[in-house]
Write a protein that holds these residues in place. Structure first.
Motif, PDB file in Angstrom:
ATOM      1  N   ALA A   1       4.986  -5.098  -1.379  1.00  0.00           N
ATOM      2  CA  ALA A   1       5.120  -3.716  -1.857  1.00  0.00           C
ATOM      3  C   ALA A   1       5.432  -2.739  -0.721  1.00  0.00           C
ATOM      4  O   ALA A   1       5.498  -1.531  -0.940  1.00  0.00           O
ATOM      5  CB  ALA A   1       3.840  -3.287  -2.567  1.00  0.00           C
ATOM      6  N   ASN A   2       5.596  -3.277   0.498  1.00  0.00           N
ATOM      7  CA  ASN A   2       5.915  -2.466   1.682  1.00  0.00           C
ATOM      8  C   ASN A   2       4.816  -1.456   2.024  1.00  0.00           C
ATOM      9  O   ASN A   2       5.087  -0.430   2.642  1.00  0.00           O
ATOM     10  CB  ASN A   2       7.253  -1.731   1.500  1.00  0.00           C
ATOM     11  N   LEU A   3       3.596  -1.753   1.629  1.00  0.00           N
ATOM     12  CA  LEU A   3       2.484  -0.883   2.009  1.00  0.00           C
ATOM     13  C   LEU A   3       1.974  -1.224   3.403  1.00  0.00           C
ATOM     14  O   LEU A   3       1.543  -0.345   4.144  1.00  0.00           O
ATOM     15  CB  LEU A   3       1.339  -0.972   1.001  1.00  0.00           C
ATOM     16  N   VAL A   4       1.993  -2.513   3.740  1.00  0.00           N
ATOM     17  CA  VAL A   4       1.550  -2.935   5.062  1.00  0.00           C
ATOM     18  C   VAL A   4       2.595  -3.839   5.699  1.00  0.00           C
ATOM     19  O   VAL A   4       3.410  -4.453   5.019  1.00  0.00           O
ATOM     20  CB  VAL A   4       0.192  -3.681   5.021  1.00  0.00           C
ATOM     21  N   THR A   5       2.550  -3.886   7.005  1.00  0.00           N
ATOM     22  CA  THR A   5       3.339  -4.826   7.792  1.00  0.00           C
ATOM     23  C   THR A   5       2.399  -5.503   8.775  1.00  0.00           C
ATOM     24  O   THR A   5       1.238  -5.098   8.921  1.00  0.00           O
ATOM     25  CB  THR A   5       4.455  -4.102   8.579  1.00  0.00           C
ATOM     26  N   ASP A   6       2.898  -6.515   9.448  1.00  0.00           N
ATOM     27  CA  ASP A   6       2.054  -7.184  10.445  1.00  0.00           C
ATOM     28  C   ASP A   6       1.568  -6.210  11.516  1.00  0.00           C
ATOM     29  O   ASP A   6       0.462  -6.341  12.042  1.00  0.00           O
ATOM     30  CB  ASP A   6       2.834  -8.324  11.106  1.00  0.00           C
ATOM     31  N   ASP A   7       2.397  -5.210  11.820  1.00  0.00           N
ATOM     32  CA  ASP A   7       2.034  -4.239  12.868  1.00  0.00           C
ATOM     33  C   ASP A   7       0.966  -3.242  12.416  1.00  0.00           C
ATOM     34  O   ASP A   7       0.321  -2.609  13.255  1.00  0.00           O
ATOM     35  CB  ASP A   7       3.276  -3.469  13.326  1.00  0.00           C
TER      36      ASP A   7
ATOM     37  N   GLU B   1     -10.671   3.988  -8.015  1.00  0.00           N
ATOM     38  CA  GLU B   1     -10.211   5.365  -7.826  1.00  0.00           C
ATOM     39  C   GLU B   1     -11.365   6.348  -7.990  1.00  0.00           C
ATOM     40  O   GLU B   1     -11.471   7.325  -7.228  1.00  0.00           O
ATOM     41  CB  GLU B   1      -9.100   5.685  -8.822  1.00  0.00           C
ATOM     42  N   ILE B   2     -12.247   6.096  -8.946  1.00  0.00           N
ATOM     43  CA  ILE B   2     -13.414   6.961  -9.147  1.00  0.00           C
ATOM     44  C   ILE B   2     -14.255   7.023  -7.873  1.00  0.00           C
ATOM     45  O   ILE B   2     -14.664   8.099  -7.423  1.00  0.00           O
ATOM     46  CB  ILE B   2     -14.269   6.451 -10.327  1.00  0.00           C
ATOM     47  N   VAL B   3     -14.517   5.861  -7.268  1.00  0.00           N
ATOM     48  CA  VAL B   3     -15.371   5.815  -6.079  1.00  0.00           C
ATOM     49  C   VAL B   3     -14.697   6.513  -4.902  1.00  0.00           C
ATOM     50  O   VAL B   3     -15.317   7.310  -4.192  1.00  0.00           O
ATOM     51  CB  VAL B   3     -15.735   4.358  -5.725  1.00  0.00           C
ATOM     52  N   PHE B   4     -13.419   6.251  -4.688  1.00  0.00           N
ATOM     53  CA  PHE B   4     -12.716   6.891  -3.568  1.00  0.00           C
ATOM     54  C   PHE B   4     -12.593   8.397  -3.775  1.00  0.00           C
ATOM     55  O   PHE B   4     -12.735   9.173  -2.821  1.00  0.00           O
ATOM     56  CB  PHE B   4     -11.346   6.246  -3.366  1.00  0.00           C
TER      57      PHE B   4
ATOM     58  N   ALA C   1      -4.828  -5.974  -5.036  1.00  0.00           N
ATOM     59  CA  ALA C   1      -3.640  -5.370  -4.416  1.00  0.00           C
ATOM     60  C   ALA C   1      -3.152  -4.167  -5.226  1.00  0.00           C
ATOM     61  O   ALA C   1      -2.828  -3.118  -4.651  1.00  0.00           O
ATOM     62  CB  ALA C   1      -2.531  -6.413  -4.293  1.00  0.00           C
ATOM     63  N   ASP C   2      -3.126  -4.305  -6.551  1.00  0.00           N
ATOM     64  CA  ASP C   2      -2.681  -3.189  -7.399  1.00  0.00           C
ATOM     65  C   ASP C   2      -3.608  -1.986  -7.250  1.00  0.00           C
ATOM     66  O   ASP C   2      -3.157  -0.831  -7.272  1.00  0.00           O
ATOM     67  CB  ASP C   2      -2.623  -3.624  -8.864  1.00  0.00           C
ATOM     68  N   SER C   3      -4.901  -2.234  -7.094  1.00  0.00           N
ATOM     69  CA  SER C   3      -5.854  -1.144  -6.928  1.00  0.00           C
ATOM     70  C   SER C   3      -5.622  -0.420  -5.599  1.00  0.00           C
ATOM     71  O   SER C   3      -5.651   0.817  -5.548  1.00  0.00           O
ATOM     72  CB  SER C   3      -7.287  -1.671  -6.997  1.00  0.00           C
ATOM     73  N   ILE C   4      -5.394  -1.183  -4.531  1.00  0.00           N
ATOM     74  CA  ILE C   4      -5.127  -0.559  -3.235  1.00  0.00           C
ATOM     75  C   ILE C   4      -3.822   0.235  -3.289  1.00  0.00           C
ATOM     76  O   ILE C   4      -3.739   1.354  -2.766  1.00  0.00           O
ATOM     77  CB  ILE C   4      -5.081  -1.630  -2.131  1.00  0.00           C
ATOM     78  N   LEU C   5      -2.820  -0.315  -3.951  1.00  0.00           N
ATOM     79  CA  LEU C   5      -1.552   0.415  -4.112  1.00  0.00           C
ATOM     80  C   LEU C   5      -1.769   1.705  -4.895  1.00  0.00           C
ATOM     81  O   LEU C   5      -1.192   2.750  -4.560  1.00  0.00           O
ATOM     82  CB  LEU C   5      -0.527  -0.473  -4.825  1.00  0.00           C
ATOM     83  N   ASN C   6      -2.610   1.643  -5.912  1.00  0.00           N
ATOM     84  CA  ASN C   6      -2.912   2.860  -6.675  1.00  0.00           C
ATOM     85  C   ASN C   6      -3.612   3.898  -5.801  1.00  0.00           C
ATOM     86  O   ASN C   6      -3.284   5.098  -5.867  1.00  0.00           O
ATOM     87  CB  ASN C   6      -3.793   2.524  -7.878  1.00  0.00           C
ATOM     88  N   LEU C   7      -4.564   3.472  -4.987  1.00  0.00           N
ATOM     89  CA  LEU C   7      -5.248   4.412  -4.088  1.00  0.00           C
ATOM     90  C   LEU C   7      -4.245   5.106  -3.175  1.00  0.00           C
ATOM     91  O   LEU C   7      -4.385   6.300  -2.881  1.00  0.00           O
ATOM     92  CB  LEU C   7      -6.299   3.674  -3.254  1.00  0.00           C
ATOM     93  N   TYR C   8      -3.236   4.361  -2.750  1.00  0.00           N
ATOM     94  CA  TYR C   8      -2.196   4.961  -1.916  1.00  0.00           C
ATOM     95  C   TYR C   8      -1.339   5.946  -2.722  1.00  0.00           C
ATOM     96  O   TYR C   8      -1.095   7.074  -2.288  1.00  0.00           O
ATOM     97  CB  TYR C   8      -1.315   3.863  -1.325  1.00  0.00           C
ATOM     98  N   HIS C   9      -0.923   5.536  -3.903  1.00  0.00           N
ATOM     99  CA  HIS C   9      -0.008   6.371  -4.693  1.00  0.00           C
ATOM    100  C   HIS C   9      -0.668   7.669  -5.160  1.00  0.00           C
ATOM    101  O   HIS C   9       0.019   8.689  -5.328  1.00  0.00           O
ATOM    102  CB  HIS C   9       0.527   5.585  -5.889  1.00  0.00           C
ATOM    103  N   VAL C  10      -1.983   7.660  -5.371  1.00  0.00           N
ATOM    104  CA  VAL C  10      -2.655   8.892  -5.792  1.00  0.00           C
ATOM    105  C   VAL C  10      -3.174   9.697  -4.605  1.00  0.00           C
ATOM    106  O   VAL C  10      -3.844  10.708  -4.774  1.00  0.00           O
ATOM    107  CB  VAL C  10      -3.806   8.599  -6.787  1.00  0.00           C
ATOM    108  N   GLY C  11      -2.863   9.236  -3.388  1.00  0.00           N
ATOM    109  CA  GLY C  11      -3.168  10.017  -2.201  1.00  0.00           C
ATOM    110  C   GLY C  11      -4.572   9.872  -1.651  1.00  0.00           C
ATOM    111  O   GLY C  11      -5.014  10.706  -0.848  1.00  0.00           O
ATOM    112  N   LEU C  12      -5.291   8.817  -2.041  1.00  0.00           N
ATOM    113  CA  LEU C  12      -6.668   8.643  -1.563  1.00  0.00           C
ATOM    114  C   LEU C  12      -6.751   7.811  -0.288  1.00  0.00           C
ATOM    115  O   LEU C  12      -7.774   7.805   0.386  1.00  0.00           O
ATOM    116  CB  LEU C  12      -7.525   8.023  -2.666  1.00  0.00           C
ATOM    117  N   ILE C  13      -5.696   7.061   0.016  1.00  0.00           N
ATOM    118  CA  ILE C  13      -5.543   6.451   1.335  1.00  0.00           C
ATOM    119  C   ILE C  13      -4.137   6.797   1.809  1.00  0.00           C
ATOM    120  O   ILE C  13      -3.257   7.078   1.000  1.00  0.00           O
ATOM    121  CB  ILE C  13      -5.767   4.918   1.321  1.00  0.00           C
TER     122      ILE C  13
END
Length: 318
Positions: A24-30, A264-267, A294-306
């Motif tokens: 999903a291009n959220l993370v890379t090895d770097d 999302e509620i907790v974050f 993975a979908d949950s982490i992607l959601n946290l990113y898309h809603v601006g919580l990470i």
């Protein structure tokens, strides 16, 4: 070595989560912070030397003791007959790496506001005993490290939303008023540790088959109440996915979307109260849980919580 076929846990779960996030291009090895193995002197911050010695063989006569202990903790009977070097390399070392990942992520959470360890959450292990697939008390270790080594960290809140009671950290912090524990779990399943329940500050016991609407309402109400009740310096969020409908060990009936909404509620609550949060992934015993995490982490990113300044730990992906 095929041992995973004898065990309900998907031992490839953590690596799959990382791969999904890469796709999903959220993370890379770097951008991944690689976990370092917790050393024995690290583990001794919480664990007794007697307990650690029981996990390894020092002399031939101790064979039956160490093999029995590890086989019991992992619930894989054939481990009883494996040479110690294989048990260390294939079973305990990956767990020590995940434990080191949680400790590292605690420091990152304080520095950056959030961190996620793809692994960890061994909430059935306490200082002198393991159980329920948990050999090292990574949650307890992380909190103690933060208290001792991070300036300004003197209170912690554990939000344990795995389907099982977190009796390990509860036993460890039984008399420690600096640690507030909220635990939401199926009241009818392992471990049923009545003594450990005395340490829970906010206890929410669920019935068999609890579904999304009731579950999410309770999580939201109690998380808000817990964070209003005590102002902590760090939240350790044990985000088990064994609450998923059909999980063979959890006994609850939460949908994949329900898990995403729960996280999302907790974050959101952590950000609202301006408290750094560390998430660990804990239990989850179905092949599809890696995709949901993975979908949950992607959601946290898309809603601006990470954000893209990633503090995601890769642990146990071997």
């Amino acid at each position: 070595m095929g041992l995973e076929k004898l065990h309900p846990f998907d031992s490839g779960k953590w690596g799959k989560v990382i791969n999904f996030l890469k796709e999903a291009n959220l993370v890379t090895d770097d951008s991944i912070v690689r976990a370092q193995e917790a050393r024995e002197d690290d583990l001794l911050v919480v664990h007794t030397r007697q307990y650690l010695n029981r996990l390894k063989k020092h002399i031939l006569e101790s064979f039956e003791e160490w093999s029995f202990v590890v086989a019991t903790i992992t619930e894989i009977p054939p481990v009883l007959f494996l040479p110690n070097f294989l048990v260390q390399r294939k079973v305990l070392r990956p767990l020590r790496i995940q434990t080191g990942g949680t400790i590292m992520a605690g420091k990152l959470a304080i520095e950056r506001g959030w961190a996620i360890n793809i692994g960890g959450g061994f909430h059935h292990c306490s200082g002198d005993r393991g159980g329920g697939f948990c050999a090292y008390a990574d949650i307890t270790l992380t909190i103690k490290f933060l208290f001792e080594r991070m300036e300004g960290v003197s209170r912690a809140t554990i939000i344990d939303l795995d389907a099982h009671q977190g009796n390990g950290h509860e036993r460890d912090f039984m008399d420690d008023k600096r640690v507030y524990i909220m635990d939401v779990y199926n009241r009818y399943i392992y471990p049923g540790d009545g003594f450990a329940k005395r340490a829970i500050s906010r206890k929410v016991e669920l019935e068999w088959g609890t579904e999304d609407a009731e579950y999410l309402q309770k999580v939201k109400a109690h998380v808000e109440a817990a964070l209003d009740e005590v102002k902590s310096d760090i939240i350790i969020y044990n985000a088990g996915t064994d609450i998923l409908y059909g999980d063979p060990l959890g006994g609850l009936a939460i949908s994949p979307q329900g898990i995403i909404e729960r996280d999302e509620i907790v974050f959101r609550a952590a950000w609202k109260h301006q408290i750094p949060i560390l998430m660990v992934t804990s239990g989850g015993y179905m092949k599809r849980t890696a995709r949901i995490i993975a979908d949950s982490i992607l959601n946290l990113y898309h809603v601006g919580l990470i954000d893209t300044d990633l503090a995601i730990e890769e642990a146990g992906s071997t």
